[in-house]
Design a protein around this motif. Sequence first.
Motif, PDB file in Angstrom:
ATOM      1  N   ALA A  32       0.827  -1.210   0.000  1.00 23.22           N
ATOM      2  CA  ALA A  32       0.000   0.000   0.000  1.00 23.22           C
ATOM      3  C   ALA A  32       0.856   1.252   0.000  1.00 23.22           C
ATOM      4  CB  ALA A  32      -0.923  -0.003   1.214  1.00 23.22           C
ATOM      5  N   PHE A  33       2.049   1.164   0.576  1.00 21.61           N
ATOM      6  CA  PHE A  33       2.906   2.345   0.651  1.00 21.61           C
ATOM      7  C   PHE A  33       3.413   2.776  -0.719  1.00 21.61           C
ATOM      8  CE2 PHE A  33       3.050   0.716   4.989  1.00 21.61           C
ATOM      9  CZ  PHE A  33       2.860   1.880   5.715  1.00 21.61           C
ATOM     10  N   ILE A  34       3.358   1.871  -1.685  1.00 18.30           N
ATOM     11  CA  ILE A  34       3.713   2.261  -3.060  1.00 18.30           C
ATOM     12  C   ILE A  34       2.700   3.272  -3.578  1.00 18.30           C
ATOM     13  CG2 ILE A  34       3.942   1.436  -5.434  1.00 18.30           C
ATOM     14  CD1 ILE A  34       5.063  -1.167  -4.339  1.00 18.30           C
ATOM     15  N   SER A  35       1.422   2.949  -3.412  1.00 17.68           N
ATOM     16  CA  SER A  35       0.371   3.886  -3.827  1.00 17.68           C
ATOM     17  C   SER A  35       0.425   5.160  -2.995  1.00 17.68           C
ATOM     18  CB  SER A  35      -1.005   3.233  -3.698  1.00 17.68           C
ATOM     19  OG  SER A  35      -1.139   2.158  -4.603  1.00 17.68           O
ATOM     20  N   PHE A  36       0.720   5.021  -1.694  1.00 18.80           N
ATOM     21  CA  PHE A  36       0.837   6.202  -0.840  1.00 18.80           C
ATOM     22  C   PHE A  36       1.897   7.160  -1.398  1.00 18.80           C
ATOM     23  CE2 PHE A  36      -0.558   4.015   3.394  1.00 18.80           C
ATOM     24  CZ  PHE A  36      -1.795   3.770   2.828  1.00 18.80           C
ATOM     25  N   ARG A  37       3.020   6.616  -1.808  1.00 20.61           N
ATOM     26  CA  ARG A  37       4.129   7.456  -2.287  1.00 20.61           C
ATOM     27  C   ARG A  37       3.752   8.144  -3.600  1.00 20.61           C
ATOM     28  NH1 ARG A  37      10.076   7.737  -1.522  1.00 20.61           N
ATOM     29  NH2 ARG A  37      11.096   8.002  -3.548  1.00 20.61           N
ATOM     30  N   ALA A  72      -4.848  10.401  -2.976  1.00 20.84           N
ATOM     31  CA  ALA A  72      -4.391  11.771  -3.201  1.00 20.84           C
ATOM     32  C   ALA A  72      -5.422  12.774  -2.690  1.00 20.84           C
ATOM     33  CB  ALA A  72      -4.127  11.996  -4.687  1.00 20.84           C
ATOM     34  N   LEU A  73      -6.695  12.458  -2.885  1.00 17.24           N
ATOM     35  CA  LEU A  73      -7.749  13.330  -2.356  1.00 17.24           C
ATOM     36  C   LEU A  73      -7.651  13.413  -0.838  1.00 17.24           C
ATOM     37  CD1 LEU A  73     -10.350  14.994  -2.661  1.00 17.24           C
ATOM     38  CD2 LEU A  73     -11.637  12.835  -2.534  1.00 17.24           C
ATOM     39  N   GLY A  74      -7.414  12.277  -0.199  1.00 10.98           N
ATOM     40  CA  GLY A  74      -7.253  12.279   1.250  1.00 10.98           C
ATOM     41  C   GLY A  74      -6.091  13.133   1.698  1.00 10.98           C
ATOM     42  N   SER A  75      -4.996  13.066   0.951  1.00  7.30           N
ATOM     43  CA  SER A  75      -3.836  13.886   1.285  1.00  7.30           C
ATOM     44  C   SER A  75      -4.157  15.373   1.132  1.00  7.30           C
ATOM     45  CB  SER A  75      -2.652  13.501   0.391  1.00  7.30           C
ATOM     46  OG  SER A  75      -1.513  14.270   0.704  1.00  7.30           O
ATOM     47  N   MET A  76      -4.884  15.714   0.071  1.00  3.38           N
ATOM     48  CA  MET A  76      -5.263  17.114  -0.136  1.00  3.38           C
ATOM     49  C   MET A  76      -6.212  17.619   0.939  1.00  3.38           C
ATOM     50  SD  MET A  76      -5.618  17.600  -4.280  1.00  3.38           S
ATOM     51  CE  MET A  76      -6.578  16.127  -4.602  1.00  3.38           C
ATOM     52  N   LEU A  77      -6.982  16.697   1.534  1.00  2.58           N
ATOM     53  CA  LEU A  77      -7.934  17.084   2.579  1.00  2.58           C
ATOM     54  C   LEU A  77      -7.301  17.128   3.967  1.00  2.58           C
ATOM     55  CD1 LEU A  77     -11.123  15.124   1.442  1.00  2.58           C
ATOM     56  CD2 LEU A  77     -10.653  17.562   1.202  1.00  2.58           C
ATOM     57  N   GLY A  78      -5.991  16.912   4.012  1.00  9.49           N
ATOM     58  CA  GLY A  78      -5.292  17.019   5.290  1.00  9.49           C
ATOM     59  C   GLY A  78      -4.805  15.709   5.871  1.00  9.49           C
ATOM     60  N   PHE A  79      -5.093  14.588   5.185  1.00  7.05           N
ATOM     61  CA  PHE A  79      -4.625  13.289   5.675  1.00  7.05           C
ATOM     62  C   PHE A  79      -3.299  12.939   5.016  1.00  7.05           C
ATOM     63  CE2 PHE A  79      -9.147  13.293   6.425  1.00  7.05           C
ATOM     64  CZ  PHE A  79      -9.287  12.640   7.630  1.00  7.05           C
ATOM     65  N   GLY A  80      -2.351  13.841   5.135  1.00  9.68           N
ATOM     66  CA  GLY A  80      -1.053  13.641   4.501  1.00  9.68           C
ATOM     67  C   GLY A  80      -0.157  12.726   5.290  1.00  9.68           C
ATOM     68  N   HIS A  81       0.767  12.126   4.606  1.00 15.16           N
ATOM     69  CA  HIS A  81       1.800  11.254   5.160  1.00 15.16           C
ATOM     70  C   HIS A  81       1.192  10.196   6.082  1.00 15.16           C
ATOM     71  CE1 HIS A  81       5.945  10.305   4.991  1.00 15.16           C
ATOM     72  NE2 HIS A  81       6.073  10.291   6.309  1.00 15.16           N
ATOM     73  N   GLU A  82       1.417  10.268   7.394  1.00 17.49           N
ATOM     74  CA  GLU A  82       0.915   9.212   8.279  1.00 17.49           C
ATOM     75  C   GLU A  82      -0.607   9.163   8.280  1.00 17.49           C
ATOM     76  OE1 GLU A  82       1.355   5.895  10.383  1.00 17.49           O
ATOM     77  OE2 GLU A  82       2.992   7.094   9.538  1.00 17.49           O
ATOM     78  N   GLY A  83      -1.252  10.298   8.013  1.00 20.87           N
ATOM     79  CA  GLY A  83      -2.710  10.320   7.968  1.00 20.87           C
ATOM     80  C   GLY A  83      -3.293   9.494   6.847  1.00 20.87           C
ATOM     81  N   LEU A  84      -2.502   9.210   5.794  1.00 19.48           N
ATOM     82  CA  LEU A  84      -3.003   8.398   4.689  1.00 19.48           C
ATOM     83  C   LEU A  84      -3.334   6.984   5.133  1.00 19.48           C
ATOM     84  CD1 LEU A  84      -1.087   9.199   1.369  1.00 19.48           C
ATOM     85  CD2 LEU A  84      -3.485   9.542   1.931  1.00 19.48           C
ATOM     86  N   MET A  89      -7.508   3.049   5.668  1.00 16.12           N
ATOM     87  CA  MET A  89      -8.186   2.070   6.526  1.00 16.12           C
ATOM     88  C   MET A  89      -9.686   2.345   6.581  1.00 16.12           C
ATOM     89  SD  MET A  89      -5.671   1.858   9.830  1.00 16.12           S
ATOM     90  CE  MET A  89      -3.983   1.273   9.722  1.00 16.12           C
ATOM     91  N   PHE A  90     -10.036   3.610   6.794  1.00 14.43           N
ATOM     92  CA  PHE A  90     -11.444   3.978   6.943  1.00 14.43           C
ATOM     93  C   PHE A  90     -12.236   3.618   5.696  1.00 14.43           C
ATOM     94  CE2 PHE A  90     -14.810   7.106   6.132  1.00 14.43           C
ATOM     95  CZ  PHE A  90     -15.622   6.885   7.238  1.00 14.43           C
ATOM     96  N   TRP A  91     -11.729   4.007   4.531  1.00 14.09           N
ATOM     97  CA  TRP A  91     -12.483   3.759   3.309  1.00 14.09           C
ATOM     98  C   TRP A  91     -12.460   2.295   2.909  1.00 14.09           C
ATOM     99  CZ3 TRP A  91     -16.089   6.811   1.910  1.00 14.09           C
ATOM    100  CH2 TRP A  91     -16.008   8.176   2.230  1.00 14.09           C
ATOM    101  N   GLY A  92     -11.415   1.571   3.293  1.00  9.04           N
ATOM    102  CA  GLY A  92     -11.419   0.132   3.065  1.00  9.04           C
ATOM    103  C   GLY A  92     -12.517  -0.545   3.860  1.00  9.04           C
ATOM    104  N   VAL A  93     -12.683  -0.118   5.113  1.00  8.01           N
ATOM    105  CA  VAL A  93     -13.748  -0.664   5.956  1.00  8.01           C
ATOM    106  C   VAL A  93     -15.119  -0.282   5.406  1.00  8.01           C
ATOM    107  CG1 VAL A  93     -14.797  -0.558   8.250  1.00  8.01           C
ATOM    108  CG2 VAL A  93     -12.321  -0.768   8.026  1.00  8.01           C
ATOM    109  N   VAL A  94     -15.264   0.954   4.948  1.00  7.58           N
ATOM    110  CA  VAL A  94     -16.544   1.403   4.373  1.00  7.58           C
ATOM    111  C   VAL A  94     -16.903   0.565   3.156  1.00  7.58           C
ATOM    112  CG1 VAL A  94     -17.665   3.309   3.145  1.00  7.58           C
ATOM    113  CG2 VAL A  94     -16.402   3.759   5.252  1.00  7.58           C
ATOM    114  N   CYS A  95     -15.942   0.317   2.279  1.00  7.68           N
ATOM    115  CA  CYS A  95     -16.201  -0.488   1.075  1.00  7.68           C
ATOM    116  C   CYS A  95     -16.544  -1.923   1.443  1.00  7.68           C
ATOM    117  CB  CYS A  95     -14.989  -0.449   0.153  1.00  7.68           C
ATOM    118  SG  CYS A  95     -14.701   1.142  -0.634  1.00  7.68           S
ATOM    119  N   HIS A  96     -15.861  -2.464   2.446  1.00  9.07           N
ATOM    120  CA  HIS A  96     -16.140  -3.833   2.878  1.00  9.07           C
ATOM    121  C   HIS A  96     -17.564  -3.939   3.424  1.00  9.07           C
ATOM    122  CE1 HIS A  96     -15.543  -7.801   4.488  1.00  9.07           C
ATOM    123  NE2 HIS A  96     -15.695  -7.393   5.735  1.00  9.07           N
TER     124      HIS A  96
END
Length: 574
Positions: A32-37, A72-84, A89-96
Amino acid sequence: MPRRYVFWTVAALAVAAAAIHAWMLRWTCDDAFISFRYAQHFVDGHGLVFNLDPKEAPVEGYTNFSWTMWLALGSMLGFGHEGLTTWSMFWGVVCHAGTVLLLAMMAWRVSNGRAVVPIAACAYAAVHHASSLAPAGLETALFVLLGTVMLRFAMSMRCVREAWLMGFVGVICAMTRPDGALFVGMGGLFVLYDAIKRRAPRMLIAYAAPFVLVFVPYLLWRYSYYGYWVPNTAFAKSASEPFVSQGWAYVSGFLACYYALIPAVIPLVWFACRKPDLLAPVDPSLGRRPWLVVLAFTVPYVGFVIWVGGDFMFGRFLLPVLPALLFAWDLACQRWRPVWLQPTLASALVVGLSLRAEPKDLGNFLNPVSDTRHMAVSQFPSSEYTWEQAFKICGDYLQNLCDGLDVRIAIAGSHANLAYRSRVPVAVEVAGGLTDAYIARLPTKHRLKPGHGKPRDPEYLEGRGVHFHMEPNYLTEDKWRTVTLLAHHQDLPDFIVPLPCQLVTWDRELMRELRERDPSIKVDDFEEFLDTYIADLPKKQKPEVQKDLAKFRRYYFNHNKDPDRLGKIEAFLR
């Protein structure tokens, strides 16, 4: 109590159980950190690139464009770096949880409001690996949800609007993972059938319109930006070369673990071959079409998984077909009228899937297939912390150590989180070349698992100016390459993580700066080593020195001006 209340109470409990279970199992997979980067670099204005090397052309090292954009949208909304990690996690749980809810809605629809319990919804909520992979930071849960949405539309296409919606979902599905094209193709066959049967070509046009308007421009952009029609990962995983033996082992191992899935094949084949119910013209769910849809959304995809060899992560590539396979029981209960059968089947499936029989050694990463969460949350040696926490400390340590420096590292497997957290400008993925075009196209040396097994090429890494190789077994015969970083965090002063690695090249100024920043770095000063080596030249043989000099050039002299030491060695060889 009316059936409606019973059904939706059970459905709500299944959705809540799925969400709670997934959140309790939250973790972040290394891949997942590949996509994060990629997402972070995109938000920072560097483009969709993994490395910040102006000499390197952009490489498409992800296979989940839509998920990466969501990150990337999450990062733009303030969930940058560790917040990603939290955002993913949150959206993975929502989709599940969304998949469980959708299965319940489908069961209610095909039963025309007569169902007592949503069988597939309850069963899917009980699949451990569906819950554990949902909050792992990957696109898995989103892909499963999108595939299930397409399954629902293919069951019964009522109008042109639904055909357009299905096409739009298909675009997102194919942009989430390339194998989503299988669902797109299968869904398109049923749209084509409806268009011909109803003499309504507008349905087919509506289904194709999103692909023409969205997906084709996306493909053209991808080709112009990256230079290839397919992602670089297709070359890294040798997708064009069948790996049937491993693929069959992957599928059979999953079915042996979740043995309760196997009986679903019986009604699926039985009703697909049997004549439709007499009431099929009135109620399409009693006809043959739903069964053909389930077959179309399972068999070709399982065949694809077998062909490519599955995945190194246990069960991940088979989760997309589970909702369709489990939904066969909801369809079967439409034909089997006893009311008691539905709660009985749902209970049996929940118990059977919960009491899974996992293969041995899933916690061993060296195996072709493994449970990466099992390893991530296992205890780090001689500590109360987990391996996931240890890697986080290492990544944060590297970020502080390398801040503002042009440090280049080589990574493999679990080191992707180090590349993201350290924020080093260049990180070369060497296990499969997922983010490196040159390594991805090398012939696989030992194809034990998909995405791994590429040969190590020291000269290539040295040419790229890589400094640290995070694999401690890299060129271990050269003792002067060994370096150990003692990672630590100010909030956990009692927890020191030794990070052994190997040096690919020695940059005099860089190493001096790093050792000043952290005097605890354990490494032999190569210049002192050279002085000792030169002093011992009279005791050495010229062929041996000539061989050593070739290594020294790539490791040191090509990156540092040192004519005095180089001249002494060359003088000895004359």
